[in-house]
Design an enzyme around this catalytic site. Structure first.
Site, short mmCIF file in Angstrom:
data_model
loop_
_atom_site.label_atom_id
_atom_site.label_comp_id
_atom_site.label_asym_id
_atom_site.label_seq_id
_atom_site.Cartn_x
_atom_site.Cartn_y
_atom_site.Cartn_z
N PRO A 2 77.89 -14.16 -22.48
CA PRO A 2 78.36 -14.96 -23.57
C PRO A 2 78.51 -16.37 -23.36
O PRO A 2 78.59 -17.16 -22.51
CB PRO A 2 80.05 -14.54 -23.24
CG PRO A 2 79.82 -14.14 -21.62
CD PRO A 2 78.64 -14.12 -21.37
N GLU A 3 77.92 -16.94 -24.54
CA GLU A 3 77.76 -18.23 -24.71
C GLU A 3 79.06 -18.59 -25.82
O GLU A 3 79.71 -17.78 -26.17
CB GLU A 3 76.52 -18.78 -25.26
CG GLU A 3 75.48 -18.29 -24.34
CD GLU A 3 73.92 -18.69 -24.50
OE1 GLU A 3 73.86 -19.97 -25.37
OE2 GLU A 3 73.06 -18.02 -24.36
N ARG A 108 79.46 -7.83 -13.13
CA ARG A 108 78.87 -8.52 -12.13
C ARG A 108 80.15 -9.56 -11.43
O ARG A 108 79.93 -10.11 -10.47
CB ARG A 108 77.87 -9.63 -12.80
CG ARG A 108 76.73 -8.96 -13.01
CD ARG A 108 75.50 -9.73 -13.53
NE ARG A 108 75.13 -10.56 -12.45
CZ ARG A 108 74.00 -11.46 -12.91
NH1 ARG A 108 73.39 -11.45 -14.13
NH2 ARG A 108 73.57 -12.17 -12.04
#
Length: 272
Positions: A2-3, A108
DNA sequence: CTATGGACCTGAATGC
DNA sequence: TGCATTCAGGTCCATA
């Protein structure tokens, strides 16, 4: 994953639906990047006042007080719905409300959910202070951008990723914006002329707005809180295209490593 | 102060 | 098929 555009798409996909909801329970899975900072039970009974975004953080404002900072890290995504299935092995936070359950899915676990009294209180203050200007919404100005770059000795790519000048630009959009502006990622920031800084400024705005309009990128597995995928991959000019021909000039796209991150650029279209 | 590299963690893709 | 290696959208922190 995600940016800024993905985080903003995520915010929009559930902000309206969760606002006004009363928290009935909260539960944590495996540890995320930081501890929550309060017992889960302390959240129950509070109401969600709204959801804002600062950089790549989502800020969930609570009433009568408190804020939850949510970060998606590299692999995080959010779901918000009623009647979600039981949490799976990568679901590490649930906020059960009267209007649905907000769920953070993050294989993660570089992401985080952090509670603070308000955004100026620790640990929120520490995470949010030092963030640069928001690139969308009118506060981001070319002249100030150029001035800020003037005292950065590092490579422009690294300055963009650091987020101290402008927030929300991650690895993909940094590569794409530098391509659009015709600038090598290795060029030291202070060496950008005003015209080139202006081009980069415009490119950052354009690439982020475009990605936002298209619902966020989906190079791997991005989806918003309603499970819908984005479409940015169709438009990537250089990111993850090493060896493939530049869409503008046919020269093979190059991949280099800066700060242990991949940078992609066209050796002809992007000048040092 | 800056610059660098390591750390966190899992899964997918690639190579032998 | 199996096993090891590399890579991935982020960013904090210790060290020099």
């Amino acid at each position: 994953m995600p940016e800024l555009p993905e985080v903003e798409v995520t915010r929009r996909s559930f902000a309206g639906r969760i606002s006004g909801a009363r928290i009935q329970a909260a539960r944590l899975g495996k540890p995320l990047r930081w501890p929550l900072g309060c017992p889960c039970e302390d959240l129950t009974g509070r109401t969600v006042a709204g959801v804002r975004r600062r950089g790549k953080y989502l800020l969930i404002d609570l009433k009568p007080s408190g804020v939850l900072l949510l970060h998606l890290g590299m692999s995080g995504s959010v779901l918000f719905d009623q009647g979600l299935p039981p949490p799976g092995r990568h679901d590490h936070f649930d906020l059960v409300t009267t209007q649905g359950t907000l769920r953070l899915h993050d294989p993660r676990r570089f992401g985080a959910v952090v509670y603070a009294q308000d955004e100026g209180a620790e640990p929120a203050r520490k995470l949010l202070s030092g963030l640069g200007v928001e690139p969308l919404g009118g506060q981001f100005e070319a002249q100030a951008f150029h001035r800020a770059l003037k005292d950065k000795k590092a490579a422009i790519k690294q300055v963009l990723l650091a987020g101290q000048v402008v927030v929300g630009v991650g690895n993909i959009y940094a590569c794409e914006a530098l391509f659009m502006a015709g600038i090598r990622p290795t060029l030291r920031a202070y060496r950008l002329s005003r015209p080139r800084a202006d081009r980069l400024h415009a490119a950052i705005c354009q690439v982020l707005e475009q990605a936002l309009a298209q619902g966020g990128s989906t190079l791997r597995d991005f989806s918003n809180a309603m499970g819908q995928a984005g479409h940015f991959q169709l438009a990537a000019q250089v990111y993850d295209r090493a060896g493939q021909p530049c869409r503008r000039c046919q020269a093979p796209i190059r991949r280099i490593v800066q700060q242990q991150r991949s940078s992609y650029f066209c050796p002809d279209c992007q000048r040092p």
